[in-house]
Motif scaffolding. Structure first.
Motif, PDB file in Angstrom:
ATOM      1  N   ALA A 102       0.647  -1.151  -0.024  1.00  0.00           N
ATOM      2  CA  ALA A 102      -0.045  -0.026   0.114  1.00  0.00           C
ATOM      3  C   ALA A 102       0.650   1.156  -0.028  1.00  0.00           C
ATOM      4  O   ALA A 102       0.998   2.138  -0.488  1.00  0.00           O
TER       5      ALA A 102
ATOM      6  N   GLY B 290     -10.611  -4.660 -12.935  1.00  0.00           N
ATOM      7  CA  GLY B 290      -9.865  -3.784 -11.800  1.00  0.00           C
ATOM      8  C   GLY B 290      -8.604  -3.967 -11.624  1.00  0.00           C
ATOM      9  O   GLY B 290      -7.976  -3.299 -10.463  1.00  0.00           O
ATOM     10  N   ASP B 291      -8.231  -4.844 -12.722  1.00  0.00           N
ATOM     11  CA  ASP B 291      -6.413  -4.642 -11.810  1.00  0.00           C
ATOM     12  C   ASP B 291      -5.978  -3.978 -13.547  1.00  0.00           C
ATOM     13  O   ASP B 291      -6.345  -2.887 -13.703  1.00  0.00           O
TER      14      ASP B 291
ATOM     15  N   ARG C 153       2.249   1.834  -3.876  1.00  0.00           N
ATOM     16  CA  ARG C 153       1.394   2.807  -4.517  1.00  0.00           C
ATOM     17  C   ARG C 153       1.274   3.660  -4.174  1.00  0.00           C
ATOM     18  O   ARG C 153       0.667   4.575  -5.570  1.00  0.00           O
TER      19      ARG C 153
ATOM     20  N   PRO D 213      -3.344   2.599  -8.240  1.00  0.00           N
ATOM     21  CA  PRO D 213      -4.576   2.310  -7.845  1.00  0.00           C
ATOM     22  C   PRO D 213      -4.603   1.170  -6.513  1.00  0.00           C
ATOM     23  O   PRO D 213      -3.329   0.661  -6.435  1.00  0.00           O
ATOM     24  N   GLU D 214      -5.398   1.701  -5.460  1.00  0.00           N
ATOM     25  CA  GLU D 214      -5.338   1.099  -3.862  1.00  0.00           C
ATOM     26  C   GLU D 214      -5.801  -0.423  -4.121  1.00  0.00           C
ATOM     27  O   GLU D 214      -4.754  -1.337  -3.519  1.00  0.00           O
ATOM     28  N   SER D 215      -6.729  -0.571  -4.739  1.00  0.00           N
ATOM     29  CA  SER D 215      -7.249  -1.837  -5.411  1.00  0.00           C
ATOM     30  C   SER D 215      -6.628  -2.444  -6.762  1.00  0.00           C
ATOM     31  O   SER D 215      -6.422  -2.295  -7.476  1.00  0.00           O
ATOM     32  N   GLY D 216      -7.216  -4.384  -6.494  1.00  0.00           N
ATOM     33  CA  GLY D 216      -6.489  -4.768  -7.564  1.00  0.00           C
ATOM     34  C   GLY D 216      -5.532  -5.151  -7.724  1.00  0.00           C
ATOM     35  O   GLY D 216      -4.449  -4.936  -6.953  1.00  0.00           O
ATOM     36  N   LYS D 217      -5.053  -5.811  -8.519  1.00  0.00           N
ATOM     37  CA  LYS D 217      -4.496  -6.704  -8.976  1.00  0.00           C
ATOM     38  C   LYS D 217      -2.904  -5.871  -9.475  1.00  0.00           C
ATOM     39  O   LYS D 217      -3.520  -5.049 -11.263  1.00  0.00           O
TER      40      LYS D 217
ATOM     41  N   ASN E  71       2.036  -7.691  -7.375  1.00  0.00           N
ATOM     42  CA  ASN E  71       1.772  -8.196  -6.869  1.00  0.00           C
ATOM     43  C   ASN E  71       2.624 -10.078  -8.026  1.00  0.00           C
ATOM     44  O   ASN E  71       2.319 -10.796  -7.275  1.00  0.00           O
TER      45      ASN E  71
END
Length: 267
Positions: A176, A219-220, A179, A185-189, A267
């Motif tokens: 986090a 979303g990645d 990023r 982006p905070e979310s997704g891979k 990731n």
């Protein structure tokens, strides 16, 4: 043996400057010196017989010449001039060996990337393996393939694993935090492609796969980072990525003190 009690090795061509993009030779040199090897790095590769001049003409009394990447010895915009540079390189290695030095070659690539005359370079590599005393392969899985393609006995080669870079880069940080630092982006891979952006790597295919599988990657983020081959290639990648969901391209060189952020974010 040279006049010193230590084995004396000349590494060519060598890029151990502070601006070296790949610290491989720096780390290798440091490790060899720590093992008691008397080592000199020689960065120059232009002119007539640069290896012989570095190893013999300067009267530094080397025992071994360790050759690394050889693409820089080959020049010429047409086949004739390129072939002449191949012949000159082979003669350079030959007269160096005739002077009594052992020759070791580390094979970094099957064929140099982005070259006009791969057939001529393959021919040159097949001549080189006949002249060297030992061959080093960094990947055990490719040793037999290279031996077949270059036409030499595999017993002439030694497998030595590629060293790590852990002491060069900073330690990983929380994903986090990384990023946020990189404005990702905070979310997704996050799928990371990091390194020099060059045509042979097939980054266009990577973008196409991403585009064709949006149902999987929804979303990645696909993060492509690195110094481009040239401005035209950087522009081509950015145009291909235009309108694609989740693709971010940073066409720039990443300093060593920032690399850990990209690895931590991915990731």
């Amino acid at each position: 043996m040279n006049k010193s009690s230590k084995l004396r090795v000349l590494m060519v061509p060598s890029d151990c400057s502070s601006k070296a993009m790949n610290p491989y030779q720096i780390l290798l040199s440091q490790s060899l010196v720590a093992q008691g090897i008397n080592l000199e790095n020689w960065p120059y590769y232009e002119g007539k017989f640069p290896i012989f001049k570095a190893a013999v003409a300067r009267k530094k009394y080397f025992d071994v010449v360790h050759i690394h990447w050889i693409y820089c010895y080959f020049v010429g915009e047409n086949r004739y001039l390129y072939f002449l540079s191949c012949i000159r390189f082979i003669l350079d290695v030959l007269i160096t060996r005739l002077a009594g030095l052992k020759i070791v070659w580390t094979v970094h690539d099957y064929i140099s990337h982005d070259i006009k005359f791969p057939g001529l370079q393959l021919w040159t590599r097949r001549q080189l393996v006949k002249l060297v005393d030992r061959i080093i392969c960094l990947n055990k899985m490719t040793l037999e393939t290279i031996a077949t393609e270059y036409k030499f006995n595999p017993t002439k080669a030694t497998f030595i694993p590629h060293g790590h870079y852990r002491d060069v880069y900073q330690k990983p940080v929380d994903s986090a935090e990384a990023r946020k630092e990189l404005n990702l982006p905070e979310s997704g891979k996050v799928y990371l492609n990091l390194g020099l952006l060059r045509p042979y790597k097939g980054i266009e295919n990577l973008l196409q796969v991403w585009q064709d599988n949006q149902d999987i990657f929804a979303g990645d983020t696909l993060l492509i980072v690195g110094k481009p081959w040239d401005e035209d290639y950087a522009k081509k990648l950015q145009e291909l990525a235009a309108g694609m969901e989740g693709v971010i391209i940073y066409p720039q060189f990443v300093e060593n003190d920032k690399l850990h952020l990209y690895f931590s974010a991915a990731n």
